[in-house]
Design a protein around this motif. Structure first.
Motif, PDB file in Angstrom:
ATOM      1  N   ASP A  97       0.824  -1.209   0.000  1.00  0.00           N
ATOM      2  CA  ASP A  97       0.000   0.000   0.000  1.00  0.00           C
ATOM      3  C   ASP A  97       0.856   1.257   0.000  1.00  0.00           C
ATOM      4  OD1 ASP A  97      -2.843   1.271   0.749  1.00  0.00           O
ATOM      5  OD2 ASP A  97      -1.324   2.185   2.023  1.00  0.00           O
ATOM      6  N   GLY A  98       1.948   1.247   0.774  1.00  0.00           N
ATOM      7  CA  GLY A  98       2.801   2.423   0.841  1.00  0.00           C
ATOM      8  C   GLY A  98       3.444   2.760  -0.493  1.00  0.00           C
ATOM      9  N   SER A  99       4.027   1.764  -1.163  1.00  0.00           N
ATOM     10  CA  SER A  99       4.668   2.027  -2.449  1.00  0.00           C
ATOM     11  C   SER A  99       3.635   2.277  -3.535  1.00  0.00           C
ATOM     12  CB  SER A  99       5.583   0.856  -2.836  1.00  0.00           C
ATOM     13  OG  SER A  99       4.854  -0.342  -2.957  1.00  0.00           O
ATOM     14  N   LEU A 100       2.460   1.651  -3.408  1.00  0.00           N
ATOM     15  CA  LEU A 100       1.368   1.885  -4.351  1.00  0.00           C
ATOM     16  C   LEU A 100       0.949   3.356  -4.322  1.00  0.00           C
ATOM     17  CD1 LEU A 100      -1.721  -0.426  -4.696  1.00  0.00           C
ATOM     18  CD2 LEU A 100      -2.060   1.997  -4.342  1.00  0.00           C
ATOM     19  N   LEU A 101       0.853   3.912  -3.135  1.00  0.00           N
ATOM     20  CA  LEU A 101       0.473   5.321  -2.992  1.00  0.00           C
ATOM     21  C   LEU A 101       1.548   6.245  -3.567  1.00  0.00           C
ATOM     22  CD1 LEU A 101       0.297   8.123  -1.156  1.00  0.00           C
ATOM     23  CD2 LEU A 101      -1.784   7.070  -2.038  1.00  0.00           C
ATOM     24  N   MET A 102       2.831   5.855  -3.388  1.00  0.00           N
ATOM     25  CA  MET A 102       3.908   6.675  -3.948  1.00  0.00           C
ATOM     26  C   MET A 102       3.776   6.791  -5.468  1.00  0.00           C
ATOM     27  SD  MET A 102       5.829   7.757  -1.453  1.00  0.00           S
ATOM     28  CE  MET A 102       7.394   8.190  -2.182  1.00  0.00           C
ATOM     29  N   ALA A 103       3.275   5.729  -6.096  1.00  0.00           N
ATOM     30  CA  ALA A 103       3.140   5.718  -7.556  1.00  0.00           C
ATOM     31  C   ALA A 103       1.894   6.451  -8.033  1.00  0.00           C
ATOM     32  CB  ALA A 103       3.123   4.273  -8.063  1.00  0.00           C
ATOM     33  N   THR A 104       0.866   6.540  -7.197  1.00  0.00           N
ATOM     34  CA  THR A 104      -0.422   7.057  -7.662  1.00  0.00           C
ATOM     35  C   THR A 104      -0.832   8.396  -7.057  1.00  0.00           C
ATOM     36  OG1 THR A 104      -1.578   5.770  -5.950  1.00  0.00           O
ATOM     37  CG2 THR A 104      -1.308   4.736  -8.106  1.00  0.00           C
TER      38      THR A 104
END
Length: 596
Positions: A97-104
């Motif tokens: 979730d953390g890296s997903l948010l960084m991308a989006t």
């Protein structure tokens, strides 16, 4: 009058009644883990007490091998593997979730025409996680690990659901706050549960598997989030997490044992009988209202203190300059709230963060872990920028240069666990870990000057490898010196210290990069004869858009690249200083003997 417990025969293990004080299950037997530490009862002190004052006998020597086969708390290896496998679902999702948010996050904010506020999608999550981290430790002591895990998963899923249906930017930010409050428990309680179930020597090895899954989640989340945003929309990145967490909740309810469901010891002693709510055999402290035992005052003051400490790190240099009075005011407020918190905790009957955990070696462990976290984020922040500017690679390729450090981190964690399990030694591993990291950061400063070949690009591996070793070894150093009764809040505070230092490292690295980049650009652009207006325009573009250098030509482009290389050299000094400081602290750690 309390009912007298019948003493077991020699060679058997006493089975104390499970209460809310025994978070996962009753203590079936206790090994002497560390000479001279709270885990080593003295030989002349009578029957050793567990973390809450109840007498517990050691397993007889003839039963030691059999007891070991079932872990430190009576679990077979199959049971341990099954329980941890269930918990790894949450670890994977929380990290993805953390890296997903960084991308989006730019895409999400742009949907609401709030791109300038996109950082709040990251900040709100981090602040909520930091403010609730220590609360999970104490609440799990009161209500039991199982139910707090389920609560953490449920809160995280609720946050994801709110994000997926949010109609305004601030509704989405609210969802991130709720998700952060859940994610802090999802990660913290896994380590607490591992310490509940296993002998101290095996804890590092099992935690290394958790580290691998966390690393995999961080690696997968970004590309997956970007792909989902491109194909079916960013909302599916969050709504898709809800059913996965739903499955995890069901599996936790089935496989995680509650406080009254301890397995029978391998010695043949029957499992402890559950306690009923208020019968006369229950100690007075156990009959108190669980709700009334929560240290609300300490929790509130502590949360305010953490927020006052972290807000200026998020705002400084971005929303307001570091010289703004608000920054100094928040730091002063944080210090004042710390003094208030200490005064409150000294008077609290059951403090949310027992001050007893801050003994010499535990404090050293917190500092080493925090400094290594600050160093690691400094590395992860600067490496993609370096290759983006100096080699004009794509965003994907720039991010791929972090893979060697990520892989080395996982390998270091596994090796550290194996060595501790075999030798029982951890101090030399801590020293080696921070020395290895320091050498890696020094190599970057000595060799990364704008023309870095593929072999030199691997110089980030020692930093990742050292951090992986430190994460396992420092955790064991903490476990060896903290009273088992306080292990849950101690583990929670270790995660919190990593979070705080993570933000300190990011803020410090970015501040050094921005400050030195401006100065170097000004000096170099003046040297090639540009006028003041042109210089200010180039500086503004170069510090706000890393792709700007690709659109430049001639001497100005060379000046910008050289300025970036200079600034990144100074920013690499932040992780180097952090790691060298950790090395100096590690030397003074005491090695405690940890038995199987």
């Amino acid at each position: 009058m309390a009912q007298q417990q019948q003493q077991p025969p020699d060679g058997a293990v006493s089975a104390e009644p499970a209460t809310e004080h025994s978070p996962l299950l009753n203590h079936v037997h206790v090994h002497a883990r560390a000479n001279g530490s709270p885990r080593s009862p003295s030989a002349d002190a009578g029957p050793p007490a567990n973390g809450h004052g109840a007498a517990v006998k050691h397993a007889a020597p003839a039963d030691e091998e059999q007891a070991r086969a079932h872990g430190d708390r009576g679990f077979s290896r199959a049971q341990v593997a099954r329980i941890i496998s269930v918990l790894l679902i949450g670890v994977f999702v929380a990290n993805a979730d953390g890296s997903l948010l960084m991308a989006t996050h730019p895409i999400i904010a742009s949907d609401f025409n709030e791109l300038s506020a996109s950082s709040w999608l990251i900040t709100s999550f981090s602040l909520a996680a930091a403010a609730t981290q220590t609360l999970y430790g104490k609440l799990s002591d009161i209500y039991g690990r199982k139910w707090l895990v389920i609560v953490a998963y449920s809160v995280f899923a609720l946050g994801c659901a709110i994000i997926s249906v949010g109609q305004t930017m601030w509704q989405v930010v609210l969802g991130r706050v709720i998700s952060g409050a859940g994610a802090s428990g999802m990660t913290t309680l896994v380590s607490v549960l591992i310490t509940d179930m296993l002998p101290i020597r095996e804890v590092a090895q099992w935690r290394s598997f958790v580290n691998i899954i966390a690393t995999t989640g961080r690696s997968v989340g970004g590309p997956l989030g970007g792909w989902l945003a491109d194909v079916i929309g960013w909302r599916w990145s969050f709504s898709g997490q809800v059913p996965v967490i739903g499955v995890a909740i069901v599996l936790c309810a089935i496989y995680l044992p509650g406080p009254n469901s301890a397995p029978a010891a391998s010695t043949g002693t029957a499992a402890a009988t559950p306690t009923s709510g208020d019968n006369s055999s229950t100690p007075l402290v156990s009959r108190k209202s669980k709700f009334s035992r929560i240290d609300f005052k300490g929790s509130f003051v502590f949360a305010l203190m953490i927020l006052a400490l972290l807000f200026p790190m998020e705002l400084g240099g971005v929303t307001v300059p570091w010289s703004h009075p608000l920054i100094a005011g928040l730091f002063v407020l944080s210090a004042a709230l710390l003094a208030v918190f200490i005064a409150v905790e000294r008077r609290a009957p059951e403090p949310i963060l027992p001050l007893d955990i801050f003994n010499r070696d535990a404090s050293f462990s917190f500092l080493i872990m925090g400094l290594q976290s600050a160093a690691q984020i400094g590395l992860m922040f600067t490496v993609p920028i370096y290759f983006k500017v100096t080699a004009s690679v794509s965003n994907t390729s720039a991010g791929a240069h972090l893979v060697p450090a990520v892989v080395a981190n996982a390998v270091g964690g596994v090796l550290s666990g194996l060595i501790i399990n075999r030798s029982g030694k951890y101090k030399f591993l801590v020293i080696f870990a921070v020395a290895c990291s320091s050498c890696g950061y020094l190599l970057l400063m000595l060799t990364w000057h704008g023309h870095t070949n593929w072999f030199e690009s691997l110089y980030i591996m020692p930093g990742g490898f050292g951090t992986g070793i430190a994460q396992s070894a420092v955790f064991i150093s903490l476990q060896a010196v903290v009273d088992p009764a306080h292990m849950a809040p101690a583990v929670a505070f270790m995660y919190l210290s990593s979070t705080v230092w993570f933000m300190v490292g990011l803020a410090a690295t970015n501040a050094v990069l921005q400050t030195t980049l401006r100065r170097s650009l000004l000096r170099r652009l003046l040297a090639i004869g540009l006028d003041h207006a042109a210089i200010q325009k180039i500086i503004a573009s170069a510090i706000s858009d890393v792709d700007f250098v690709d659109r430049m030509r001639g001497a100005a482009r060379t000046a910008v690249i050289s300025a970036y290389v200079d600034a990144l050299w100074w920013s690499h000094g932040v992780p180097f200083i952090c790691s060298v400081t950790a090395l100096g602290i590690a030397i003074f750690l005491k090695q405690r003997r940890i038995d199987r």
